[in-house]
Design an enzyme around this catalytic site. Sequence first.
Site, PDB file in Angstrom:
ATOM      1  N   SER A 111       0.813  -1.221   0.000  1.00 26.14           N
ATOM      2  CA  SER A 111       0.000   0.000   0.000  1.00 26.14           C
ATOM      3  C   SER A 111       0.849   1.275   0.000  1.00 26.14           C
ATOM      4  O   SER A 111       1.831   1.389   0.750  1.00 26.14           O
ATOM      5  CB  SER A 111      -0.914   0.011   1.234  1.00 26.14           C
ATOM      6  OG  SER A 111      -1.588   1.248   1.304  1.00 26.14           O
ATOM      7  N   SER A 144      -0.475   4.069   0.898  1.00 31.61           N
ATOM      8  CA  SER A 144      -1.130   4.986   1.841  1.00 31.61           C
ATOM      9  C   SER A 144      -0.202   5.513   2.934  1.00 31.61           C
ATOM     10  O   SER A 144      -0.227   6.715   3.228  1.00 31.61           O
ATOM     11  CB  SER A 144      -2.358   4.319   2.463  1.00 31.61           C
ATOM     12  OG  SER A 144      -3.321   4.118   1.466  1.00 31.61           O
ATOM     13  N   LYS A 193     -13.617  -3.363   2.589  1.00 32.49           N
ATOM     14  CA  LYS A 193     -14.509  -2.194   2.516  1.00 32.49           C
ATOM     15  C   LYS A 193     -15.970  -2.527   2.855  1.00 32.49           C
ATOM     16  O   LYS A 193     -16.586  -1.801   3.632  1.00 32.49           O
ATOM     17  CB  LYS A 193     -14.406  -1.529   1.151  1.00 32.49           C
ATOM     18  CG  LYS A 193     -13.035  -0.897   0.877  1.00 32.49           C
ATOM     19  CD  LYS A 193     -13.053  -0.177  -0.461  1.00 32.49           C
ATOM     20  CE  LYS A 193     -11.666   0.244  -0.899  1.00 32.49           C
ATOM     21  NZ  LYS A 193     -11.701   1.014  -2.148  1.00 32.49           N
ATOM     22  N   ALA A 212     -18.057  -3.033 -12.985  1.00 28.72           N
ATOM     23  CA  ALA A 212     -19.210  -2.842 -12.086  1.00 28.72           C
ATOM     24  C   ALA A 212     -18.904  -3.407 -10.702  1.00 28.72           C
ATOM     25  O   ALA A 212     -19.759  -4.001 -10.056  1.00 28.72           O
ATOM     26  CB  ALA A 212     -20.453  -3.500 -12.682  1.00 28.72           C
ATOM     27  N   GLY A 213     -17.666  -3.226 -10.257  1.00 25.84           N
ATOM     28  CA  GLY A 213     -17.255  -3.751  -8.954  1.00 25.84           C
ATOM     29  C   GLY A 213     -17.412  -2.717  -7.854  1.00 25.84           C
ATOM     30  O   GLY A 213     -18.140  -1.719  -7.993  1.00 25.84           O
ATOM     31  N   ARG A 237     -18.259  -7.297 -17.812  1.00 22.82           N
ATOM     32  CA  ARG A 237     -18.152  -8.685 -18.285  1.00 22.82           C
ATOM     33  C   ARG A 237     -19.369  -9.487 -17.826  1.00 22.82           C
ATOM     34  O   ARG A 237     -19.995 -10.193 -18.606  1.00 22.82           O
ATOM     35  CB  ARG A 237     -16.855  -9.279 -17.717  1.00 22.82           C
ATOM     36  CG  ARG A 237     -16.564 -10.678 -18.123  1.00 22.82           C
ATOM     37  CD  ARG A 237     -15.219 -11.086 -17.595  1.00 22.82           C
ATOM     38  NE  ARG A 237     -15.137 -11.040 -16.125  1.00 22.82           N
ATOM     39  CZ  ARG A 237     -14.054 -11.322 -15.419  1.00 22.82           C
ATOM     40  NH1 ARG A 237     -12.930 -11.638 -16.038  1.00 22.82           N
ATOM     41  NH2 ARG A 237     -14.049 -11.271 -14.114  1.00 22.82           N
ATOM     42  N   GLY A 255      -4.904   6.380 -12.598  1.00 20.37           N
ATOM     43  CA  GLY A 255      -5.674   6.628 -11.378  1.00 20.37           C
ATOM     44  C   GLY A 255      -4.848   7.009 -10.158  1.00 20.37           C
ATOM     45  O   GLY A 255      -5.377   6.997  -9.043  1.00 20.37           O
TER      46      GLY A 255
HETATM   47  P1  NDP Z   1     -13.773  -5.527  -7.892  1.00 22.49           P
HETATM   48  O1  NDP Z   1     -13.046  -6.806  -7.674  1.00 22.49           O
HETATM   49  O2  NDP Z   1     -14.889  -5.166  -6.987  1.00 22.49           O
HETATM   50  O3  NDP Z   1     -14.367  -5.522  -9.400  1.00 22.49           O
HETATM   51  C1  NDP Z   1     -13.560  -5.906 -10.483  1.00 22.49           C
HETATM   52  C2  NDP Z   1     -14.205  -5.503 -11.803  1.00 22.49           C
HETATM   53  O4  NDP Z   1     -13.313  -5.800 -12.877  1.00 22.49           O
HETATM   54  C3  NDP Z   1     -15.502  -6.263 -12.108  1.00 22.49           C
HETATM   55  O5  NDP Z   1     -16.362  -5.415 -12.807  1.00 22.49           O
HETATM   56  C4  NDP Z   1     -14.998  -7.408 -12.995  1.00 22.49           C
HETATM   57  O6  NDP Z   1     -15.989  -7.927 -13.853  1.00 22.49           O
HETATM   58  C5  NDP Z   1     -13.959  -6.682 -13.811  1.00 22.49           C
HETATM   59  N1  NDP Z   1     -12.943  -7.559 -14.406  1.00 22.49           N
HETATM   60  C6  NDP Z   1     -11.977  -8.245 -13.755  1.00 22.49           C
HETATM   61  N2  NDP Z   1     -11.197  -8.912 -14.631  1.00 22.49           N
HETATM   62  C7  NDP Z   1     -11.690  -8.621 -15.873  1.00 22.49           C
HETATM   63  C8  NDP Z   1     -11.305  -9.002 -17.193  1.00 22.49           C
HETATM   64  N3  NDP Z   1     -10.259  -9.819 -17.420  1.00 22.49           N
HETATM   65  N4  NDP Z   1     -12.000  -8.510 -18.227  1.00 22.49           N
HETATM   66  C9  NDP Z   1     -13.058  -7.682 -18.021  1.00 22.49           C
HETATM   67  N5  NDP Z   1     -13.476  -7.301 -16.796  1.00 22.49           N
HETATM   68  C10 NDP Z   1     -12.794  -7.759 -15.734  1.00 22.49           C
HETATM   69  O7  NDP Z   1     -12.639  -4.406  -7.903  1.00 22.49           O
HETATM   70  P2  NDP Z   1     -12.810  -2.843  -7.564  1.00 22.49           P
HETATM   71  O8  NDP Z   1     -14.050  -2.369  -8.228  1.00 22.49           O
HETATM   72  O9  NDP Z   1     -12.648  -2.629  -6.120  1.00 22.49           O
HETATM   73  O10 NDP Z   1     -11.511  -2.213  -8.274  1.00 22.49           O
HETATM   74  C11 NDP Z   1     -11.419  -2.140  -9.680  1.00 22.49           C
HETATM   75  C12 NDP Z   1     -10.054  -1.587 -10.063  1.00 22.49           C
HETATM   76  O11 NDP Z   1      -9.945  -0.229  -9.659  1.00 22.49           O
HETATM   77  C13 NDP Z   1      -8.889  -2.338  -9.382  1.00 22.49           C
HETATM   78  O12 NDP Z   1      -7.876  -2.591 -10.327  1.00 22.49           O
HETATM   79  C14 NDP Z   1      -8.431  -1.387  -8.291  1.00 22.49           C
HETATM   80  O13 NDP Z   1      -7.045  -1.519  -8.035  1.00 22.49           O
HETATM   81  C15 NDP Z   1      -8.759  -0.019  -8.906  1.00 22.49           C
HETATM   82  N6  NDP Z   1      -9.063   0.993  -7.880  1.00 22.49           N
HETATM   83  C16 NDP Z   1      -8.342   2.181  -7.889  1.00 22.49           C
HETATM   84  C17 NDP Z   1      -8.611   3.162  -6.965  1.00 22.49           C
HETATM   85  C18 NDP Z   1      -7.821   4.428  -6.976  1.00 22.49           C
HETATM   86  O14 NDP Z   1      -7.880   5.178  -5.980  1.00 22.49           O
HETATM   87  N7  NDP Z   1      -7.114   4.744  -8.046  1.00 22.49           N
HETATM   88  C19 NDP Z   1      -9.667   2.999  -5.917  1.00 22.49           C
HETATM   89  C20 NDP Z   1     -10.370   1.733  -6.025  1.00 22.49           C
HETATM   90  C21 NDP Z   1     -10.060   0.776  -6.972  1.00 22.49           C
HETATM   91  P3  NDP Z   1     -16.982  -9.124 -13.348  1.00 22.49           P
HETATM   92  O15 NDP Z   1     -18.060  -8.451 -12.557  1.00 22.49           O
HETATM   93  O16 NDP Z   1     -17.460  -9.732 -14.596  1.00 22.49           O
HETATM   94  O17 NDP Z   1     -16.146 -10.053 -12.501  1.00 22.49           O
END
Ligand code: NDP
Length: 272
Positions: free
Chosen positions: A18, A20, A69, A130-131, A154, A240
């Site tokens: 991290s 942070s 979280k 959509a995570g 996805r 980001g």
């Molecule tokens: P989640 O695990 O909650 O969600 C992951 C997302 O990525 C889902 O929508 C998933 O789709 C999709 N995904 C994963 N692998 C693939 C792939 N090979 N092809 C297409 N879609 C894919 O993660 P978060 O939402 O928490 O985080 C998302 C990203 O954002 C991370 O990389 C994280 O490091 C970054 N982040 C950056 C921040 C910043 O401050 N800059 C803050 C928070 C996050 P599916 O639903 O189909 O599994």
Amino acid sequence: MNAQDYKLAVFGQPVAHSLSPRIHRLFGEQLGIDVDYAAIESGIDELPERLASFRSEGGTGANLTVPLKPAGLKLCARVDRPARQAHAVNTLKLAADGWHGYNTDGAGLLLDLDRLGIDPAGRRILIVGAGGAVAGILGPLLAREPDCVHLVNRTADRARRLTDKFAHLGSIDGGGFDFGPGERFDLVIQSTSAGHASERPPLRREWLTETAIAYDLNYGAAHEPFANWCRNNGVSVHDGLGMLVGQAAQAFEIWTGRQPRITPVMTALARA
Ligand code: NDP
């Protein structure tokens, strides 16, 4: 204030990587505030115990990162609106009645978009993913009144569930990567974690206008696959890192009442 007044930590698993602790140390130096900020490894099951012992040692504020979280929400006496909307907290502040929870991801993104001169108002925004991160940014982003937001993911159902939840806040819809031609967007926000596996989502250039701008929530190596796609397709892209520093700046303000500037910290991190 002395260091005891701001005993802080980030909890997560893994957490050793991290940024942070370094970011908050730099904020403290910038504002002349002494902060003691640690990184504490914790899984979901251990979080209540780890947080309680941190509190008993004088801890007054914390960040939660993956995978904590959503779990953090249940440990809060009160939560702010973005955290309620996202069902996730990334910042905790100790108050008389217990921990108060916040989600600063959306505010951090907006702080960085403002820094970059990208105004979401009136824009046609494509969000990919959509995570948890998208759940955190949607409320604050829709409050800036974009023309529309389309979510592609996805797993199409996950995008639909999320858009249903936020539909009362603005013009938003979503689904899979198979949506029809004719829709063109001028801002794309790449929010998948695909880059961590050196992959990128299946975007199509024709979904974007000629002058579209891209913003990737990822930074460092995880940003590269999408950055390459953007370069190859003539799309200007930002990583980001500014959002990471921006969401931290919001947390720092929640704890100390002072908001640090993010640009000097980004410069220091880039130099390191
Ligand atoms: P989640 O695990 O909650 O969600 C992951 C997302 O990525 C889902 O929508 C998933 O789709 C999709 N995904 C994963 N692998 C693939 C792939 N090979 N092809 C297409 N879609 C894919 O993660 P978060 O939402 O928490 O985080 C998302 C990203 O954002 C991370 O990389 C994280 O490091 C970054 N982040 C950056 C921040 C910043 O401050 N800059 C803050 C928070 C996050 P599916 O639903 O189909 O599994």
